[in-house]
Write a protein that holds these residues in place. Sequence first.
Motif, PDB file in Angstrom:
ATOM      1  N   THR A  66      58.827   3.944  -3.241  1.00  9.58           N
ATOM      2  CA  THR A  66      58.304   3.771  -1.869  1.00  9.58           C
ATOM      3  C   THR A  66      58.421   5.120  -1.131  1.00  9.58           C
ATOM      4  N   ILE A  67      57.487   5.814  -0.880  1.00  6.26           N
ATOM      5  CA  ILE A  67      57.271   6.958  -0.038  1.00  6.26           C
ATOM      6  C   ILE A  67      56.846   6.758   1.624  1.00  6.26           C
ATOM      7  N   SER A  68      57.799   6.953   2.237  1.00  6.16           N
ATOM      8  CA  SER A  68      57.838   6.627   3.712  1.00  6.16           C
ATOM      9  C   SER A  68      57.665   8.165   4.383  1.00  6.16           C
ATOM     10  N   THR A  69      56.388   8.239   5.345  1.00  5.68           N
ATOM     11  CA  THR A  69      55.886   9.352   6.003  1.00  5.68           C
ATOM     12  C   THR A  69      56.004   8.937   7.556  1.00  5.68           C
ATOM     13  N   LEU A  81      53.926   4.549  -4.556  1.00  4.65           N
ATOM     14  CA  LEU A  81      53.472   5.648  -5.625  1.00  4.65           C
ATOM     15  C   LEU A  81      54.325   5.903  -6.796  1.00  4.65           C
ATOM     16  N   ILE A  82      53.680   6.837  -7.580  1.00  7.39           N
ATOM     17  CA  ILE A  82      54.511   6.743  -8.952  1.00  7.39           C
ATOM     18  C   ILE A  82      55.143   8.405  -9.208  1.00  7.39           C
ATOM     19  N   LEU A  83      56.374   8.180  -9.372  1.00  6.51           N
ATOM     20  CA  LEU A  83      56.994   9.714  -9.619  1.00  6.51           C
ATOM     21  C   LEU A  83      56.289  10.300 -10.865  1.00  6.51           C
ATOM     22  N   LYS A  84      56.206  11.541 -10.580  1.00  9.82           N
ATOM     23  CA  LYS A  84      55.423  12.443 -11.696  1.00  9.82           C
ATOM     24  C   LYS A  84      56.222  13.056 -12.517  1.00  9.82           C
ATOM     25  N   ALA A  85      57.516  13.549 -11.752  1.00 10.59           N
ATOM     26  CA  ALA A  85      58.423  14.455 -12.354  1.00 10.59           C
ATOM     27  C   ALA A  85      59.795  14.673 -11.448  1.00 10.59           C
ATOM     28  N   VAL A  86      60.930  15.009 -12.086  1.00 11.98           N
ATOM     29  CA  VAL A  86      62.181  15.321 -11.112  1.00 11.98           C
ATOM     30  C   VAL A  86      62.698  16.333 -11.715  1.00 11.98           C
ATOM     31  N   ASP A  87      62.783  17.695 -11.059  1.00  8.00           N
ATOM     32  CA  ASP A  87      63.606  18.666 -11.532  1.00  8.00           C
ATOM     33  C   ASP A  87      64.414  19.539 -10.577  1.00  8.00           C
ATOM     34  N   GLU A  88      64.727  20.633 -10.564  1.00  8.66           N
ATOM     35  CA  GLU A  88      65.421  21.410  -9.529  1.00  8.66           C
ATOM     36  C   GLU A  88      64.705  21.592  -8.346  1.00  8.66           C
ATOM     37  N   ALA A  89      63.345  21.717  -8.527  1.00 12.26           N
ATOM     38  CA  ALA A  89      62.272  21.822  -7.277  1.00 12.26           C
ATOM     39  C   ALA A  89      62.406  20.480  -6.564  1.00 12.26           C
ATOM     40  N   SER A  99      43.730  11.978   2.203  1.00 17.75           N
ATOM     41  CA  SER A  99      43.935  10.640   2.240  1.00 17.75           C
ATOM     42  C   SER A  99      45.325  10.484   3.544  1.00 17.75           C
ATOM     43  N   GLN A 100      45.328   9.265   4.170  1.00 24.66           N
ATOM     44  CA  GLN A 100      46.516   8.916   5.052  1.00 24.66           C
ATOM     45  C   GLN A 100      47.734   9.705   4.849  1.00 24.66           C
ATOM     46  N   LYS A 101      48.331   9.582   3.650  1.00 26.34           N
ATOM     47  CA  LYS A 101      49.461  10.250   3.142  1.00 26.34           C
ATOM     48  C   LYS A 101      49.257  11.800   3.292  1.00 26.34           C
ATOM     49  N   ALA A 107      51.110  16.758   9.323  1.00 28.50           N
ATOM     50  CA  ALA A 107      51.596  16.529  10.489  1.00 28.50           C
ATOM     51  C   ALA A 107      53.213  16.842  10.460  1.00 28.50           C
ATOM     52  N   HIS A 108      53.705  16.209   9.677  1.00 30.56           N
ATOM     53  CA  HIS A 108      55.111  16.391   9.489  1.00 30.56           C
ATOM     54  C   HIS A 108      55.468  16.339   7.816  1.00 30.56           C
ATOM     55  N   PRO A 109      55.609  17.594   7.620  1.00 29.17           N
ATOM     56  CA  PRO A 109      56.127  17.850   6.182  1.00 29.17           C
ATOM     57  C   PRO A 109      57.517  17.573   5.721  1.00 29.17           C
ATOM     58  N   ALA A 110      57.666  15.992   5.563  1.00 26.85           N
ATOM     59  CA  ALA A 110      58.837  15.440   5.232  1.00 26.85           C
ATOM     60  C   ALA A 110      58.798  14.067   4.886  1.00 26.85           C
ATOM     61  N   ALA A 111      59.547  13.679   4.034  1.00 21.74           N
ATOM     62  CA  ALA A 111      59.518  12.224   3.376  1.00 21.74           C
ATOM     63  C   ALA A 111      60.708  11.779   3.098  1.00 21.74           C
ATOM     64  N   ALA A 112      60.796  10.329   2.944  1.00 24.75           N
ATOM     65  CA  ALA A 112      61.917   9.646   2.245  1.00 24.75           C
ATOM     66  C   ALA A 112      61.276   8.808   1.039  1.00 24.75           C
ATOM     67  N   LEU A 113      62.011   9.054  -0.073  1.00 24.90           N
ATOM     68  CA  LEU A 113      61.609   8.034  -1.203  1.00 24.90           C
ATOM     69  C   LEU A 113      62.731   7.053  -1.406  1.00 24.90           C
ATOM     70  N   THR A 114      62.141   5.677  -1.810  1.00 25.06           N
ATOM     71  CA  THR A 114      63.343   4.786  -2.189  1.00 25.06           C
ATOM     72  C   THR A 114      62.889   4.087  -3.594  1.00 25.06           C
ATOM     73  N   PHE A 115      63.645   4.052  -4.474  1.00 24.35           N
ATOM     74  CA  PHE A 115      63.655   3.492  -5.596  1.00 24.35           C
ATOM     75  C   PHE A 115      64.558   2.122  -5.732  1.00 24.35           C
TER      76      PHE A 115
END
Length: 230
Positions: A66-69, A81-89, A99-101, A107-115
Amino acid sequence: MNDTVGSSGQWSDSDGGRSYLRALPVLSGTAAGFEIDAAPSDPIALFVAWLRQAVDAGVPEPHAMTISTVDAQGMPRARVLILKAVDEAGWHFAVSSVSQKGRDLAAHPAAALTFYWPAVVRQVRVVGAVVSDGAVASAEDFRARPLGSRAMALAMRQSQPLHDVAELNAEIDKAYRRLSDEPDLVPDEWMSYAVCPNEVEFWEGSPDRRHRRLAYYRAGGGWERIQLWP
């Protein structure tokens, strides 16, 4: 609305289904056991380990998140959404910038992800700034997507009102033709992003509510680990 009988009892309109919902089972999975003292110093290593354990436990779509914006008016929005990768970045995902996302992130370049992985009674939260992965990574992501997904993305109409399904079908057919003529086509609006975390929290639930929580907070070039109350 009439009362309807469900698997956990009877739904009652008089309490808005409160009793019915309270009777549904929670924390019914099997926790793998979270040894906080043995947790690695980097949250990415722990996330990858937990993700693999969720896969091994048969959790459906464990890479769904879940991505919250927050939109331009300050209203929160969440979607999966689907996680595509996770690394040092960071934790990577891709969306159309129109899109709305995409508009929210502009407008606000920050997000919270929930697994959330109920089979292993675990949850991971990731919070941080969102940055572009750049044109090359965005193009690579788009070309790796299934054909139907690329065709839908080319329509550039996500979240807009749909008045006629025939119009949708026509736009998708047109997108398929474009991809057939230009198989390497990548729309300028397609963006791969990374959530660069300043906070990552790991939670493992327990039926007695003595949940185990470990938070990582960005501290200079490393991480500070803090165990939290349930």
